[in-house]
Design an enzyme around this catalytic site. Structure first.
Site, short mmCIF file in Angstrom:
data_model
loop_
_atom_site.label_atom_id
_atom_site.label_comp_id
_atom_site.label_asym_id
_atom_site.label_seq_id
_atom_site.Cartn_x
_atom_site.Cartn_y
_atom_site.Cartn_z
N GLU D 33 -39.97 28.15 16.87
CA GLU D 33 -41.05 28.07 18.21
C GLU D 33 -39.69 29.18 19.32
OE1 GLU D 33 -40.38 24.83 21.26
OE2 GLU D 33 -42.38 25.02 22.08
N HIS D 35 -38.24 31.24 21.50
CA HIS D 35 -37.08 30.63 22.68
C HIS D 35 -36.57 32.14 22.91
CE1 HIS D 35 -36.98 26.83 21.32
NE2 HIS D 35 -36.21 25.92 22.15
N ASP D 44 -34.55 24.24 18.69
CA ASP D 44 -34.33 23.42 18.08
C ASP D 44 -34.05 22.54 17.18
OD1 ASP D 44 -35.45 23.37 21.26
OD2 ASP D 44 -38.25 23.30 20.31
N HIS D 119 -37.22 19.34 20.60
CA HIS D 119 -38.27 19.66 20.79
C HIS D 119 -38.88 18.57 21.49
CE1 HIS D 119 -41.24 22.06 20.07
NE2 HIS D 119 -42.45 21.06 19.70
N GLU D 121 -42.39 18.30 22.79
CA GLU D 121 -43.19 17.96 22.76
C GLU D 121 -43.45 16.94 20.87
OE1 GLU D 121 -42.56 21.13 22.89
OE2 GLU D 121 -44.63 22.60 24.22
N HIS D 175 -36.59 24.99 28.74
CA HIS D 175 -37.52 25.24 28.05
C HIS D 175 -36.89 27.08 27.53
CE1 HIS D 175 -39.22 26.31 24.08
NE2 HIS D 175 -39.35 27.14 24.13
N GLU D 180 -30.73 24.78 26.81
CA GLU D 180 -30.38 25.54 25.42
C GLU D 180 -30.19 26.73 25.14
OE1 GLU D 180 -34.74 23.66 23.65
OE2 GLU D 180 -34.62 25.80 24.53
#
Lengths: 254, 254, 254, 254, 254, 254
Positions: D33, D35, D44, D119, D121, D175, D180
């Site tokens: 995903e 970033h 992630d 992650h 989701e 995010h 992160e």
């Protein structure tokens, strides 16, 4: 190759040619299900297959291999799962088979489909299989015509009256009874042995289902109504009705 | 009722009796798939069905209705979807059919099952169907024995060498070729017309798949290797091998 | 960011740029499966990943994260479920992963996909995953080209002959044997410990499957054929073959 | 073989030995995903994998291969599907992966499982995957303990306060932001390039979802909050918190 | 027929007329889940239904039947499965319901949809249901606008501050607590009995899930935080906030 | 809390207490489907819900929330998908709902379940849902009794004869006709407006289905037979029959 209406007994160029010529394509839906002591387990396969073959011959059609396993037999309409020999598919599996076959027919250019069902419990998962196919293909495909019939719905009321002068017990109770037995006598007599019939019916069902399946209710033979009175002649009346009605349906809809 | 090994042509009490006596139960897996200009679309149905019938007669077994629709044909092993007449199921649908049937057999007390496959693309979804059935039934059921064989694996290497003195092109290329043609000539000769064969093979496939399916690669006839040299005699060698190996397998495992 | 072909080690604008430039996208398919006492469980991950990386570097491609869990290991091709360490997905789950990833690649504008498989049991669910993706995307999308190869199919016959001067036991028996061991020695030697190899093979399988899985048949080590004779040099021959064939395939198809 | 906690880098007898010794087994859940411009797509994956490795080393545990594809990215928590590079699985596919892996672990005798998610989701489909596994295994299996944690939940509030002296924008907005980024700087600094960061955040989301995904709302960079202020030191605070909390969790629950 | 915003209490020509006039269509998502000793199991049904009705009346909208069964209750957000009365659907079933309904709305010409959720565990399967619907309908359908909101997200921060002057425990802990209790007192007071409240909270959850579900953690009452301080007045503040925000959302997006 | 038989309007300790006392649990199955110009879309929800409530009050039972969305409406039994307002679920989704709810009831200790259906097209997916639940729970659970009834099957033949002195057109054609209209007049008269009825029936269906759905056949109103002759009194006869038969069924089976 032989002169046949059976899709599976033709080579692919022959199928291609007939499909291009607009042949209606018949998909018989059956089951492997008990039909009493006096008939084989393939009654629901034999009848729609044979009917489709007859009609296909008169309409330049093609008959696909019959789906030989049907949706779960239920006590009130087919005796249910307690009888050895009955092999049930789940409804979703059955619907997926119908869906996949119809999607393939569409992809190949077939546009005139007749789904002929011979097993009561197949009605709804067959309907759903057609819906799922249309969901996949797209609903706007107006030229892909799928007709779906249950063969007992194609018998004329007068024929029912003639066969059952004392009143018709209703189609659900006809499992392995006079209609199916007579049809088998007309179509595949070697699979009927009337001397083995038990005549322990008719069933007296409560107007609801019970799970776990109750031991009672279904006659021990698996015949829900009666076999007495079955005859080749009645079978031929029924075949005549059903084939005529199918032909008319095809003439009208395609 | 007739003396038969066909499950579907028996009445339920006869099936019950044979299952109780420990009959091995055969499930043939086929497909409806192009097999060239010279053979019908039901080659993969006819061969495993006939083989199962022969072996069942010698082992007091029962043969279930053949699953007549198989997993998606692929160009490198069956010609793929471009040929009219081929009707494909998705892999998941096919696995669910196998699963549902095996669960039913277990429920009915059958404990010796032989799944005989005649369609290359069915191998893996049949394996998965068996796994799914065991997932449902429970893995600890050690007495429920399911044997799964692809019929071409049961041919002795010496027979292959005898049929292909110039070298064996490999089983995947045998689609609609000498092995299948010879088997059909021995088993259902009326469904073979060698004069219609095109002999435009063998296929020269790249060692990978391509999607969209390339137009080239598959011979126009759908025969992946050669039909020349097919004969009834070779078919009988093959039938002898396969039936003997199945009998030995049954003698050893059950 | 680093100069890499690994999709996952790039930032999104870098992926976007390379996809717009027409980069072929590689999806390696692996498994977590026993490979004897002498190799780690990630053999089927390491080999296709490393091969993809090498080819991607020469073709300006991108390598997606390897699918690290594969379809159910079977006794005759991977030792089966009895070995600790092997983690199996069901075939349908595996197909859905492949489907979802391909649908996403299509949505993002990728049009040149190479699916490289390193685990025998993945062949068919990978094929099905591609079919399911095409079912979703629509079959008319002729510009979305997906190539699917099993890495052992990309080895030249002469190389096989050079590695196995006494005859090739067949690819299915190569599990954890000379081909895979040599490849690992060339690619990730720290994951191979030849001194730990048991050399209890080769396996002698019956030509059919049995469920429940029989205790016998699979060598206790999990090596289906032999490890003896594995070498870095042979591994390099294999890497050279496979990468060259992949490059040729890409040059030809895209 | 090497001294490692990575399940996939061990040979099967080593995994067997450690499982028998009661090793906790870690399953990291990641995604591919976007970033931002300044970090790679595998954030992630990297973070939960590295954290699991550290904790496994101190607890004699084993770390399974990370699930590298996650549930569909959403605009409000990960930028959503509009960013190139993000590869989404559907929720059901993701749940099935988790289910299949857990069922396999149970079958192999693993009884102490830690599912660590990186992650956002993935939270709910991971929960569902565990539920589906328990549905399959049977709910009465009280000795099969599965702990599931989202790594950001394991950060102490004091650490959050120290990192965000001006107030914490909330975990959803983190995010590709300070938490992160700092974690990646501490764990895999070569995958971070702070000079590429755009600093076009923070996002101002409406408190609801909209489909079709609106073009606005998500900053063009994909960073939902801020990268400014990220540092290796903060990353180390976070790693310390998370690993300590995981160790405590394991000490308490197993 | 009555003047109502309830889709199900209208005759079909009335629905047709309103849809053609551009009515926004509301789909409330609820659950049947324990809400302590002092409230009925339908709290998550009542609140979004009533809110939708109020907003529909002001926006000429229509309210569909509420989905009365929700995704599996979890200990940390709803008490979990140990409480009698809670009826859980699996996530996939729930997503399919949402998918099917949205596909039907699209087919009927509805283009303005508001999905209002009242059950925490429904968030993600509702998101997935919308994604699945868009997968079916086709992503290019830019005029089919689906808004999805969780009702607690529509409360203004100032209102939260006013209700919780000593600090907000967080929305997850609000299960059956002041917010829901106050809303029910305002909307369906006859379903609240504050004298039955146990006040054994708040819950002290560990920051991770455990399976099998631990006996501890969840207060015996099922109330995760506190009921004390609930009032009709606070309920009215909340109703005012949520309905106003929904109206604004509709004004802005449609 | 109020004295009610509605599961969802009780607090969980009250449900627990009644379930422990052996309360039969009623699950009404409905649909959201056109019922002519003169009745609301919730006819199939109202009737089974109200009937269940009445019987539950006399049998110390509990009534679950009605499943308000049913299986796909078909032209010959409900008008089909062409009518605005009708919201269809697919058969599989519907079956999964029934399955999930029954599994939950079993888990909670409920052992006496009555599934009462008010929508013709729900018959078979409800049957399948029960089968799927039993597949999950295990077939040996003989003490988990699930009764399934279609409410029209519970009307005495004499009542039908009294309502239809000129002959009964058959239950399939009764959609939105005298039986349903009279029941609604007795149960929720405010949802009936006889003055709006069009009386353009009865439908004359061919004895087969056609896809695409034909424009003809279904009367434009959606009423398949006739509304004329509907009355509160007839509705009360019907309610009396159905509730009495349900009470007898419960007395006999539990």
């Amino acid at each position: 190759m032989r002169d046949t209406v059976l899709w599976a007994e033709l080579a692919w160029p022959q199928v291609e040619e007939r499909v291009k010529a607009g042949a209606p394509v018949f998909l018989p839906l059956g089951s492997t299900e008990q039909h009493g002591h006096h008939m084989s387990l393939n009654v629901d396969v034999v009848i729609p297959t044979q009917i489709c073959e007859r009609v296909a011959r008169r309409t330049n059609g093609l008959v696909l291999p019959t789906v030989a396993y049907g949706n779960r037999s239920q006590p009130r309409t087919g005796g249910g799962p307690r009888f050895p020999g009955t092999i049930n598919l789940s409804a979703h599996t059955f619907s997926m088979i119908v869906r996949d076959i119809l999607c393939e027919l569409y992809r190949q250019g077939c546009r005139k489909i007749v789904v002929l069902n011979g097993h009561y419990e197949n009605i709804w998962p067959a309907v759903e299989g057609i819906e799922l196919a249309l969901d996949s293909i797209g609903r706007r495909v107006e030229d892909f015509v799928v007709l779906r019939a249950d063969l007992w719905e194609l018998v004329a009321p007068e024929t029912i009256a003639r066969i059952f002068p004392d009143g018709f017990p209703g189609i659900e109770l006809e499992h392995a009874s006079v209609i199916e037995t007579s049809l088998m006598m007309a179509l595949r007599p070697e699979l009927v042995d009337l001397t083995a019939a038990r005549n322990d019916g008719p069933a007296h069902f409560k107007p609801y289902d019970r799970n776990p399946k109750p031991a009672g209710g279904v006659p021990a033979s698996g015949v829900l109504s009666l076999t007495e009175g079955s005859s080749i002649e009645k079978g031929e009346w029924l075949v005549a009705d059903i084939t005529t009605n199918l032909e008319n349906m095809i003439a009208e809809e395609f």
